[in-house]
Design a protein around this motif. Structure first.
Motif, PDB file in Angstrom:
ATOM      1  N   LEU A   1      22.800  12.421  37.094  1.00 34.67           N
ATOM      2  CA  LEU A   1      22.399  11.700  35.896  1.00 34.67           C
ATOM      3  C   LEU A   1      21.921  10.301  36.274  1.00 34.67           C
ATOM      4  O   LEU A   1      22.555   9.608  37.074  1.00 34.67           O
ATOM      5  CB  LEU A   1      23.568  11.594  34.922  1.00 34.67           C
ATOM      6  CG  LEU A   1      24.027  12.896  34.250  1.00 34.67           C
ATOM      7  CD1 LEU A   1      25.296  12.667  33.454  1.00 34.67           C
ATOM      8  CD2 LEU A   1      22.931  13.457  33.351  1.00 34.67           C
ATOM      9  N   GLU A   2      20.796   9.898  35.682  1.00 36.75           N
ATOM     10  CA  GLU A   2      20.242   8.596  36.024  1.00 36.75           C
ATOM     11  C   GLU A   2      19.451   8.049  34.832  1.00 36.75           C
ATOM     12  O   GLU A   2      18.780   8.793  34.120  1.00 36.75           O
ATOM     13  CB  GLU A   2      19.322   8.712  37.237  1.00 36.75           C
ATOM     14  CG  GLU A   2      18.769   7.373  37.720  1.00 36.75           C
ATOM     15  CD  GLU A   2      17.938   7.508  38.985  1.00 36.75           C
ATOM     16  OE1 GLU A   2      17.282   6.524  39.360  1.00 36.75           O
ATOM     17  OE2 GLU A   2      17.947   8.606  39.594  1.00 36.75           O
ATOM     18  N   ASP A   3      19.549   6.733  34.639  1.00 38.11           N
ATOM     19  CA  ASP A   3      18.743   6.082  33.615  1.00 38.11           C
ATOM     20  C   ASP A   3      17.321   5.910  34.116  1.00 38.11           C
ATOM     21  O   ASP A   3      17.096   5.729  35.324  1.00 38.11           O
ATOM     22  CB  ASP A   3      19.307   4.706  33.291  1.00 38.11           C
ATOM     23  CG  ASP A   3      20.555   4.766  32.430  1.00 38.11           C
ATOM     24  OD1 ASP A   3      21.295   3.778  32.428  1.00 38.11           O
ATOM     25  OD2 ASP A   3      20.786   5.805  31.772  1.00 38.11           O
ATOM     26  N   PRO A   4      16.341   5.937  33.195  1.00 40.57           N
ATOM     27  CA  PRO A   4      14.962   5.676  33.609  1.00 40.57           C
ATOM     28  C   PRO A   4      14.728   4.179  33.783  1.00 40.57           C
ATOM     29  O   PRO A   4      15.494   3.346  33.287  1.00 40.57           O
ATOM     30  CB  PRO A   4      14.141   6.231  32.456  1.00 40.57           C
ATOM     31  CG  PRO A   4      15.026   6.044  31.265  1.00 40.57           C
ATOM     32  CD  PRO A   4      16.433   6.245  31.760  1.00 40.57           C
ATOM     33  N   ALA A   5      13.653   3.879  34.463  1.00 40.79           N
ATOM     34  CA  ALA A   5      13.338   2.474  34.711  1.00 40.79           C
ATOM     35  C   ALA A   5      12.637   1.838  33.523  1.00 40.79           C
ATOM     36  O   ALA A   5      12.505   0.608  33.477  1.00 40.79           O
ATOM     37  CB  ALA A   5      12.463   2.347  35.965  1.00 40.79           C
ATOM     38  N   ASN A   6      12.190   2.660  32.573  1.00 40.55           N
ATOM     39  CA  ASN A   6      11.442   2.107  31.445  1.00 40.55           C
ATOM     40  C   ASN A   6      11.737   2.893  30.177  1.00 40.55           C
ATOM     41  O   ASN A   6      12.759   3.564  30.085  1.00 40.55           O
ATOM     42  CB  ASN A   6       9.941   2.096  31.775  1.00 40.55           C
ATOM     43  CG  ASN A   6       9.222   0.927  31.124  1.00 40.55           C
ATOM     44  OD1 ASN A   6       9.433   0.636  29.954  1.00 40.55           O
ATOM     45  ND2 ASN A   6       8.381   0.257  31.899  1.00 40.55           N
ATOM     46  N   VAL A   7      10.812   2.853  29.254  1.00 39.52           N
ATOM     47  CA  VAL A   7      11.048   3.379  27.912  1.00 39.52           C
ATOM     48  C   VAL A   7      11.180   4.897  27.915  1.00 39.52           C
ATOM     49  O   VAL A   7      10.487   5.608  28.633  1.00 39.52           O
ATOM     50  CB  VAL A   7       9.893   2.950  26.979  1.00 39.52           C
ATOM     51  CG1 VAL A   7      10.015   3.618  25.610  1.00 39.52           C
ATOM     52  CG2 VAL A   7       9.898   1.435  26.816  1.00 39.52           C
ATOM     53  N   ILE A   8      12.082   5.407  27.071  1.00 43.81           N
ATOM     54  CA  ILE A   8      12.222   6.825  26.795  1.00 43.81           C
ATOM     55  C   ILE A   8      11.593   7.103  25.433  1.00 43.81           C
ATOM     56  O   ILE A   8      11.818   6.364  24.468  1.00 43.81           O
ATOM     57  CB  ILE A   8      13.706   7.250  26.731  1.00 43.81           C
ATOM     58  CG1 ILE A   8      14.394   6.968  28.076  1.00 43.81           C
ATOM     59  CG2 ILE A   8      13.836   8.716  26.372  1.00 43.81           C
ATOM     60  CD1 ILE A   8      15.890   7.151  27.988  1.00 43.81           C
TER      61      ILE A   8
ATOM     62  N   ILE B   1      10.729  15.230  25.311  1.00 37.96           N
ATOM     63  CA  ILE B   1      11.336  14.001  25.838  1.00 37.96           C
ATOM     64  C   ILE B   1      10.503  13.529  27.019  1.00 37.96           C
ATOM     65  O   ILE B   1      10.224  14.299  27.948  1.00 37.96           O
ATOM     66  CB  ILE B   1      12.796  14.248  26.283  1.00 37.96           C
ATOM     67  CG1 ILE B   1      13.611  14.761  25.095  1.00 37.96           C
ATOM     68  CG2 ILE B   1      13.408  12.966  26.857  1.00 37.96           C
ATOM     69  CD1 ILE B   1      14.938  15.355  25.480  1.00 37.96           C
ATOM     70  N   MET B   2      10.096  12.297  26.975  1.00 37.00           N
ATOM     71  CA  MET B   2       9.278  11.720  28.047  1.00 37.00           C
ATOM     72  C   MET B   2       9.991  10.521  28.644  1.00 37.00           C
ATOM     73  O   MET B   2      10.353   9.577  27.925  1.00 37.00           O
ATOM     74  CB  MET B   2       7.903  11.315  27.511  1.00 37.00           C
ATOM     75  CG  MET B   2       7.055  12.506  27.086  1.00 37.00           C
ATOM     76  SD  MET B   2       5.632  12.041  26.080  1.00 37.00           S
ATOM     77  CE  MET B   2       6.430  11.893  24.474  1.00 37.00           C
ATOM     78  N   ALA B   3      10.197  10.572  29.973  1.00 37.10           N
ATOM     79  CA  ALA B   3      10.856   9.474  30.671  1.00 37.10           C
ATOM     80  C   ALA B   3      10.176   9.287  32.021  1.00 37.10           C
ATOM     81  O   ALA B   3       9.713  10.254  32.640  1.00 37.10           O
ATOM     82  CB  ALA B   3      12.340   9.769  30.848  1.00 37.10           C
ATOM     83  N   ASN B   4      10.114   8.034  32.523  1.00 38.80           N
ATOM     84  CA  ASN B   4       9.462   7.785  33.807  1.00 38.80           C
ATOM     85  C   ASN B   4      10.449   7.916  34.961  1.00 38.80           C
ATOM     86  O   ASN B   4      11.517   8.521  34.799  1.00 38.80           O
ATOM     87  CB  ASN B   4       8.795   6.402  33.796  1.00 38.80           C
ATOM     88  CG  ASN B   4       9.793   5.305  33.444  1.00 38.80           C
ATOM     89  OD1 ASN B   4      11.001   5.529  33.477  1.00 38.80           O
ATOM     90  ND2 ASN B   4       9.282   4.142  33.093  1.00 38.80           N
ATOM     91  N   ALA B   5      10.144   7.329  36.071  1.00 37.36           N
ATOM     92  CA  ALA B   5      10.987   7.450  37.263  1.00 37.36           C
ATOM     93  C   ALA B   5      12.350   6.807  37.046  1.00 37.36           C
ATOM     94  O   ALA B   5      12.519   5.900  36.215  1.00 37.36           O
ATOM     95  CB  ALA B   5      10.293   6.804  38.453  1.00 37.36           C
TER      96      ALA B   5
END
Length: 451
Positions: free
Chosen positions: A438-445, A403-407
Motif C-alpha cells: 500500500l502506498e500513497d500517490p505523489a499527487n491528486v487522486i 480511479i486514477m492515481a499517479n506514481a
C-alpha cells in the motif's frame, strides 16, 4: 334569501346578490335533489358582486344538496360566486356544505369563522378559483359519506386559492381520486393544535380511482404548524403524489418554535406502494430561523409497503433539514453518479478533506470531513451525499468505479487501484505499488462512480 332561491329553483335562474351586507338567520338550503337529469332546468346559480363587496353574515351557513347519489349523482351545473360568508358566533358549524354533487363551481368566495369552512361529502368534479377559507377550525374538508351511499371525492381542483389561519388544519381530503392545487397559498394553519394534529394539507388514502393522488403545482406553503405542511397517509392502493415547483418556507425564530411544522412533507405508509415525486421545489427559512435535524424537510414513516421518493432539482437551504431516507430514494444526482479529486497527506491517517481545501467533487462532501476518509496509507473511502440507486428505486450496491492515481510518493512506481468494498452509500479502495505494498500517490487522486 331562502324564498328567492326557492323561486329560482322552480324556473331555473341566477340569484344575484348586490354589493352590501346581508344577514342569514339559520341555514340557507339550496336543494337540487328533485332534479331528474342534465336537461332539467330547475337549477339556481348564486352570484354576488365580489367577495370584497357582498358580505353575508350568518348564524348557520349555506347547504347545497344535490341529486340522487345511486348513479354517482346528478350533475349539479351550479356555481357559487362573488361573496364573503362570515359566522356571527365564531368557529362553529359549516360555512358551505355540499352534499351529493358533481360539476359544481366555486369562484371568488371568502369563508371565515366556521367550524369547517367548506365541507364536501360525496362530491365529484369540484372546481374552485380564488376561494379563500380563513379563521376556521378546518378550512376545507372533502370525503365520502360516513355511512349509506359513499362516493370518493374525485377531481377536486383549486386554482389560485388561499387556505390560511385555520386553527386545526387547512385542507383535509379523504380517499381523493385526484386532488389538484395550482398556485395560491397554504399559510399559518394549525396554530391551534401545535403538538401533532395541526397541519397545512392532509391527504388520506388517495388514488383508489385515479392512480395519482395529488398534483400540487406552484403552491406557496408558509408558517404552518403541527405535523407537516403536507401530510400524506398512504392507503391500500398504489399511488403517485406529484409536488412540482412548490415553496416551503419556515418563518423567523421570532415566532415560537411550536409554530414550525415538524416536516414540510411527510409520507406515512403501511401498505401498497407510494411514489412521491418532488420536482423543482424549494425549502427555505427566515433570516433568524435556526435549522434543526429534528425538522427534516421531507420524512417517511414506514411500517410496511414500499415507496420511492424521487427528488429532482429541489433546493434545500439547510443540510441539517435536508432529507435523509431509510428505504428507496431516487435523485437525479445519485443516479448520475459521483466524483471527487483529492490530495492525500502521506503517512497521515486523519479524515479528509480537513487538511486540504483544493478539492473538487460532485455528490461527495468536499467541504465537511465525511466525504473522503483516509483509512490508512494507500487506503481510502469515498462516501456519497446521495446513495446510488437503480432506475426502479432499488439500491445499486455495485456502482461502476474509475480511479486514477499517479506514481507512488515513496517508490515512484505506478500504482494499481483495487476496490475493497462497494455499496450504494460508499466505496473503499486501495492503491498498491509493484511490490503489492500500500502506498500513497505523489499527487491528486481522481475517483469517479456511476450509479
Amino acid at each position: 334569501f331562502q324564498a328567492a332561491s326557492n323561486y329560482c329553483l322552480t324556473v331555473g335562474a341566477k340569484l344575484i346578490i348586490p354589493a352590501g351586507s346581508g344577514r342569514l338567520n339559520g341555514v340557507w338550503t339550496i336543494d337540487h335533489s328533485a332534479i331528474t337529469g342534465d336537461t332539467d332546468k330547475r337549477r339556481v346559480n348564486i352570484e354576488g358582486d365580489g367577495q370584497a363587496t357582498t358580505l353575508l353574515y350568518t348564524t348557520g351557513g349555506i347547504a347545497y344538496k344535490g341529486g340522487a347519489i345511486s348513479t354517482e349523482g346528478i350533475n349539479a351545473y351550479t356555481t357559487f360566486k362573488g361573496f364573503a360568508l362570515y359566522h356571527n358566533g365564531g368557529q362553529t358549524g359549516v360555512g358551505l356544505s355540499i352534499l351529493n354533487a358533481s360539476r359544481i363551481g366555486l369562484e371568488d368566495i371568502n369563508i371565515q369563522q366556521f367550524g369547517t369552512g367548506i365541507l364536501g361529502t360525496n362530491v365529484l368534479d369540484v372546481y374552485m378559483q380564488r376561494v379563500n377559507t380563513a379563521g376556521n377550525l378546518v378550512g376545507m374538508d372533502f370525503g365520502p359519506a360516513a355511512s349509506g351511499a359513499q362516493y370518493n371525492p374525485n377531481a377536486i381542483t383549486l386554482e389560485s386559492c388561499g387556505i390560511n389561519g385555520n386553527n386545526l388544519k387547512g385542507l383535509k381530503v379523504l380517499k381523493a381520486g385526484l386532488l389538484i392545487i395550482r398556485g395560491g397559498f397554504v399559510e399559518a394553519n394549525g396554530w391551534g393544535n401545535f403538538a401533532s394534529g395541526g397541519m397545512g394539507v392532509e391527504v388520506i388514502s388517495a388514488g383508489a380511482e385515479s392512480g395519482v393522488g395529488v398534483l400540487f403545482e406552484g403552491v406557496y406553503f408558509e408558517a404552518n404548524s403541527g405535523a407537516a405542511d403536507i401530510l400524506i397517509t398512504h392507503g391500500a392502493t398504489n399511488c403517485t403524489y406529484k409536488i412540482l415547483g412548490c415553496t416551503f418556507n419556515r418563518t423567523d425564530s421570532t415566532d415560537p418554535a411550536n409554530l414550525y411544522t415538524t416536516n414540510n412533507i411527510k409520507l406515512a405508509i403501511s401498505a401498497a406502494r407510494a411514489v412521491v415525486d418532488l420536482d423543482g421545489s424549494g425549502f427555505l427559512y427566515g433570516a433568524t430561523y435556526t435549522p434543526s435535524s429534528a425538522r427534516k424537510n421531507v420524512a417517511v414513516a414506514s411500517t410496511g409497503g414500499s415507496y420511492v421518493i424521487r427528488d429532482e432539482n429541489c433546493q434545500y437551504s439547510s443540510n441539517a433539514e435536508k432529507p435523509t431516507f431509510v428505504g428507496r430514494h431516487q435523485t437525479i444526482q445519485s443516479r448520475a453518479g459521483a466524483w471527487c479529486s483529492f490530495l492525500p497527506l502521506t503517512g497521515n491517517t486523519t479524515i479528509f478533506p480537513t487538511n486540504y481545501a483544493a478539492l473538487s467533487g460532485y455528490n461527495v462532501d468536499i467541504v465537511g470531513s465525511a466525504g473522503v476518509v483516509k483509512n490508512a496509507v494507500g487506503d481510502f473511502s469515498v462516501n456519497f451525499l446521495e446513495p446510488m440507486m437503480n432506475p426502479d428505486g432499488s439500491a445499486n450496491n455495485l456502482p461502476a468505479c474509475s480511479i486514477m492515481a499517479n506514481a507512488g510518493f515513496t517508490t515512484g512506481n505506478a500504482l494499481t487501484p483495487q476496490i475493497v468494498t462497494t455499496g450504494n452509500a460508499s466505496v473503499r479502495f486501495q492503491l498498491r505499488n509493484r511490490a503489492g505494498t500500500l502506498e500513497d500517490p505523489a499527487n491528486v487522486i481522481t475517483f469517479i462512480a456511476f450509479g
